[in-house]
Design a protein around this motif. Structure first.
Motif, mmCIF file in Angstrom:
data_model
loop_
_atom_site.group_PDB
_atom_site.id
_atom_site.type_symbol
_atom_site.label_atom_id
_atom_site.label_comp_id
_atom_site.label_asym_id
_atom_site.label_seq_id
_atom_site.Cartn_x
_atom_site.Cartn_y
_atom_site.Cartn_z
ATOM 1 N N THR A 110 8.333 6.730 -68.183
ATOM 2 C CA THR A 110 7.203 7.657 -68.155
ATOM 3 C C THR A 110 5.921 6.926 -67.801
ATOM 4 O O THR A 110 5.131 7.401 -66.978
ATOM 5 C CB THR A 110 7.052 8.363 -69.522
ATOM 6 N N SER A 111 5.705 5.775 -68.394
ATOM 7 C CA SER A 111 4.515 4.982 -68.094
ATOM 8 C C SER A 111 4.459 4.624 -66.615
ATOM 9 O O SER A 111 3.428 4.774 -65.954
ATOM 10 C CB SER A 111 4.515 3.719 -68.953
ATOM 11 N N ASP A 112 5.582 4.171 -66.071
ATOM 12 C CA ASP A 112 5.639 3.817 -64.648
ATOM 13 C C ASP A 112 5.423 5.048 -63.764
ATOM 14 O O ASP A 112 4.783 4.959 -62.720
ATOM 15 C CB ASP A 112 6.979 3.167 -64.301
ATOM 16 N N ALA A 113 5.939 6.214 -64.192
ATOM 17 C CA ALA A 113 5.816 7.431 -63.393
ATOM 18 C C ALA A 113 4.387 7.961 -63.354
ATOM 19 O O ALA A 113 4.040 8.757 -62.493
ATOM 20 C CB ALA A 113 6.753 8.517 -63.934
ATOM 21 N N GLY A 114 3.550 7.526 -64.280
ATOM 22 C CA GLY A 114 2.157 7.959 -64.290
ATOM 23 C C GLY A 114 1.190 6.876 -63.846
ATOM 24 O O GLY A 114 -0.027 7.053 -63.904
ATOM 25 N N GLU A 115 1.736 5.761 -63.394
ATOM 26 C CA GLU A 115 0.941 4.572 -63.093
ATOM 27 C C GLU A 115 -0.204 4.806 -62.099
ATOM 28 O O GLU A 115 -1.305 4.325 -62.307
ATOM 29 C CB GLU A 115 1.877 3.478 -62.565
#
Length: 168
Positions: free
Chosen positions: A27-32
Protein backbone atom coordinates in the motif's frame (compact mmCIF):
# COMPACT_ATOMS: atom_id res chain seq x y z
CA UNK A 1 2.02 -13.51 -17.31
CA UNK A 2 5.68 -13.05 -16.48
CA UNK A 3 7.74 -15.09 -14.09
CA UNK A 4 11.07 -14.62 -12.47
CA UNK A 5 10.76 -18.04 -10.79
CA UNK A 6 8.42 -20.02 -8.57
CA UNK A 7 7.19 -17.79 -5.74
CA UNK A 8 6.01 -20.70 -3.62
CA UNK A 9 9.48 -22.27 -3.65
CA UNK A 10 10.51 -19.41 -1.36
CA UNK A 11 8.21 -20.72 1.38
CA UNK A 12 6.40 -17.46 2.09
CA UNK A 13 6.22 -17.13 5.86
CA UNK A 14 2.82 -16.28 7.31
CA UNK A 15 3.78 -15.73 10.92
CA UNK A 16 1.64 -13.30 12.89
CA UNK A 17 2.10 -9.80 11.49
CA UNK A 18 3.56 -10.88 8.12
CA UNK A 19 0.39 -10.22 6.15
CA UNK A 20 -0.06 -6.77 7.65
CA UNK A 21 3.60 -5.89 7.08
CA UNK A 22 3.66 -7.05 3.44
CA UNK A 23 0.30 -5.52 2.56
CA UNK A 24 1.25 -2.30 4.34
CA UNK A 25 4.44 -2.13 2.27
CA UNK A 26 2.49 -2.73 -0.95
CA UNK A 27 0.00 0.00 0.00
CA UNK A 28 2.80 2.41 0.86
CA UNK A 29 4.52 1.72 -2.47
CA UNK A 30 1.20 2.08 -4.35
CA UNK A 31 0.75 5.59 -2.95
CA UNK A 32 4.37 6.65 -3.32
CA UNK A 33 3.94 9.13 -6.19
CA UNK A 34 0.40 10.29 -5.36
CA UNK A 35 -0.20 13.56 -3.49
CA UNK A 36 -2.00 13.25 -0.17
CA UNK A 37 -2.21 10.47 2.37
CA UNK A 38 -2.51 6.85 1.27
CA UNK A 39 -4.70 4.92 3.69
CA UNK A 40 -5.02 1.24 4.46
CA UNK A 41 -8.04 -0.47 6.06
CA UNK A 42 -8.04 -4.14 7.12
CA UNK A 43 -11.35 -5.82 8.01
CA UNK A 44 -12.16 -9.36 9.12
CA UNK A 45 -15.52 -10.70 7.91
CA UNK A 46 -16.91 -13.99 9.28
CA UNK A 47 -19.56 -15.64 7.13
CA UNK A 48 -21.90 -18.28 8.58
CA UNK A 49 -25.46 -19.34 7.84
CA UNK A 50 -27.35 -17.36 5.19
CA UNK A 51 -24.50 -14.90 4.44
CA UNK A 52 -22.20 -17.88 3.84
CA UNK A 53 -24.79 -19.49 1.54
CA UNK A 54 -25.12 -16.24 -0.46
CA UNK A 55 -21.35 -15.90 -0.76
CA UNK A 56 -20.92 -19.49 -1.93
CA UNK A 57 -23.70 -19.06 -4.47
CA UNK A 58 -22.08 -15.88 -5.84
CA UNK A 59 -18.72 -17.71 -6.01
CA UNK A 60 -20.30 -20.71 -7.76
CA UNK A 61 -18.82 -22.70 -4.89
CA UNK A 62 -19.89 -26.13 -6.11
CA UNK A 63 -17.93 -25.72 -9.36
CA UNK A 64 -15.04 -23.88 -7.73
CA UNK A 65 -14.59 -26.32 -4.87
CA UNK A 66 -14.34 -29.29 -7.29
CA UNK A 67 -10.91 -27.98 -8.27
CA UNK A 68 -9.92 -27.49 -4.64
CA UNK A 69 -11.05 -31.03 -3.74
CA UNK A 70 -8.82 -32.45 -6.48
CA UNK A 71 -5.84 -30.61 -5.01
CA UNK A 72 -6.80 -31.83 -1.52
CA UNK A 73 -6.40 -35.44 -2.72
CA UNK A 74 -2.67 -34.93 -3.21
CA UNK A 75 -0.47 -36.38 -0.48
CA UNK A 76 1.65 -33.24 -0.29
CA UNK A 77 1.95 -30.41 2.21
CA UNK A 78 -0.11 -28.23 -0.14
CA UNK A 79 -2.76 -30.94 -0.59
CA UNK A 80 -3.05 -31.40 3.17
CA UNK A 81 -3.40 -27.64 3.67
CA UNK A 82 -6.18 -27.59 1.05
CA UNK A 83 -7.99 -30.51 2.71
CA UNK A 84 -7.86 -28.73 6.07
CA UNK A 85 -9.04 -25.47 4.46
CA UNK A 86 -12.01 -27.11 2.78
CA UNK A 87 -13.05 -28.63 6.11
CA UNK A 88 -12.88 -25.17 7.72
CA UNK A 89 -14.98 -23.66 4.91
CA UNK A 90 -17.92 -26.05 5.36
CA UNK A 91 -19.67 -23.99 8.04
CA UNK A 92 -17.73 -20.75 8.07
CA UNK A 93 -15.53 -18.68 5.81
CA UNK A 94 -13.38 -15.91 7.20
CA UNK A 95 -12.68 -13.16 4.69
CA UNK A 96 -9.92 -10.65 5.12
CA UNK A 97 -10.63 -7.41 3.26
CA UNK A 98 -7.53 -5.35 2.52
CA UNK A 99 -8.36 -1.90 1.18
CA UNK A 100 -6.19 1.00 0.22
CA UNK A 101 -7.22 4.51 -0.70
CA UNK A 102 -5.39 7.19 -2.65
CA UNK A 103 -3.16 4.63 -4.34
CA UNK A 104 -2.52 3.69 -7.98
CA UNK A 105 -5.26 1.04 -8.18
CA UNK A 106 -5.39 -2.23 -10.10
CA UNK A 107 -5.15 -0.63 -13.50
CA UNK A 108 -4.06 -2.19 -16.76
CA UNK A 109 -5.01 -5.21 -18.83
CA UNK A 110 -5.56 -8.78 -17.63
CA UNK A 111 -2.40 -9.76 -19.47
CA UNK A 112 0.75 -7.84 -20.41
CA UNK A 113 2.19 -5.10 -18.21
CA UNK A 114 0.00 -3.30 -15.71
CA UNK A 115 -0.73 -3.07 -12.00
CA UNK A 116 -3.50 -5.68 -12.15
CA UNK A 117 -1.41 -8.31 -13.93
CA UNK A 118 1.63 -7.56 -11.82
CA UNK A 119 -0.27 -8.19 -8.59
CA UNK A 120 -2.49 -11.08 -9.66
CA UNK A 121 -0.50 -13.10 -12.21
CA UNK A 122 3.18 -12.26 -12.43
CA UNK A 123 5.50 -14.22 -10.13
CA UNK A 124 8.78 -12.84 -8.77
CA UNK A 125 8.45 -9.97 -11.18
CA UNK A 126 7.82 -6.36 -10.26
CA UNK A 127 7.12 -3.10 -12.07
CA UNK A 128 8.35 -1.07 -9.09
CA UNK A 129 11.09 1.14 -10.46
CA UNK A 130 11.55 3.43 -7.49
CA UNK A 131 14.67 3.17 -5.39
CA UNK A 132 12.57 3.98 -2.33
CA UNK A 133 10.08 1.12 -2.75
CA UNK A 134 10.14 -1.29 0.16
CA UNK A 135 9.81 -4.28 -2.09
CA UNK A 136 10.72 -4.89 -5.68
CA UNK A 137 10.85 -8.61 -6.35
CA UNK A 138 7.14 -9.47 -6.32
CA UNK A 139 7.59 -11.92 -3.43
CA UNK A 140 5.63 -10.15 -0.67
CA UNK A 141 2.29 -10.55 -2.44
CA UNK A 142 2.63 -14.33 -1.99
CA UNK A 143 1.54 -13.81 1.60
CA UNK A 144 -2.04 -13.21 0.34
CA UNK A 145 -2.36 -16.74 -1.04
CA UNK A 146 -0.30 -18.33 1.73
CA UNK A 147 -2.60 -16.74 4.36
CA UNK A 148 -5.70 -18.30 2.82
CA UNK A 149 -7.00 -21.68 4.02
CA UNK A 150 -7.71 -22.51 0.36
CA UNK A 151 -5.03 -20.41 -1.36
CA UNK A 152 -7.72 -18.18 -2.84
CA UNK A 153 -7.57 -14.42 -3.25
CA UNK A 154 -10.23 -12.17 -4.80
CA UNK A 155 -9.27 -8.76 -6.21
CA UNK A 156 -11.37 -5.70 -6.97
CA UNK A 157 -10.51 -2.11 -7.77
CA UNK A 158 -12.88 0.84 -7.80
CA UNK A 159 -10.91 3.55 -9.54
CA UNK A 160 -11.56 7.22 -8.83
CA UNK A 161 -10.91 7.96 -12.51
CA UNK A 162 -11.89 5.48 -15.23
CA UNK A 163 -9.17 3.97 -17.41
CA UNK A 164 -8.86 5.41 -20.94
CA UNK A 165 -10.84 2.42 -22.23
CA UNK A 166 -13.67 3.27 -19.80
CA UNK A 167 -13.04 0.51 -17.22
CA UNK A 168 -13.72 1.61 -13.65
Amino acid sequence: SKSGGDMMSYGVDVKKGTLEKEDGQNTSDAGENIPGVTEQVISVIRLKGKPLERFKKAMKWDDFSKHLREVAKEQTKFGKKMKFGLEQCKNEIILLRLEDYNAIGLTGPESDDGNFTNLTKNELYSLKASGTSGGNHGLGKGVYWASSWINTVLFHSNLSKPEPDGHQ
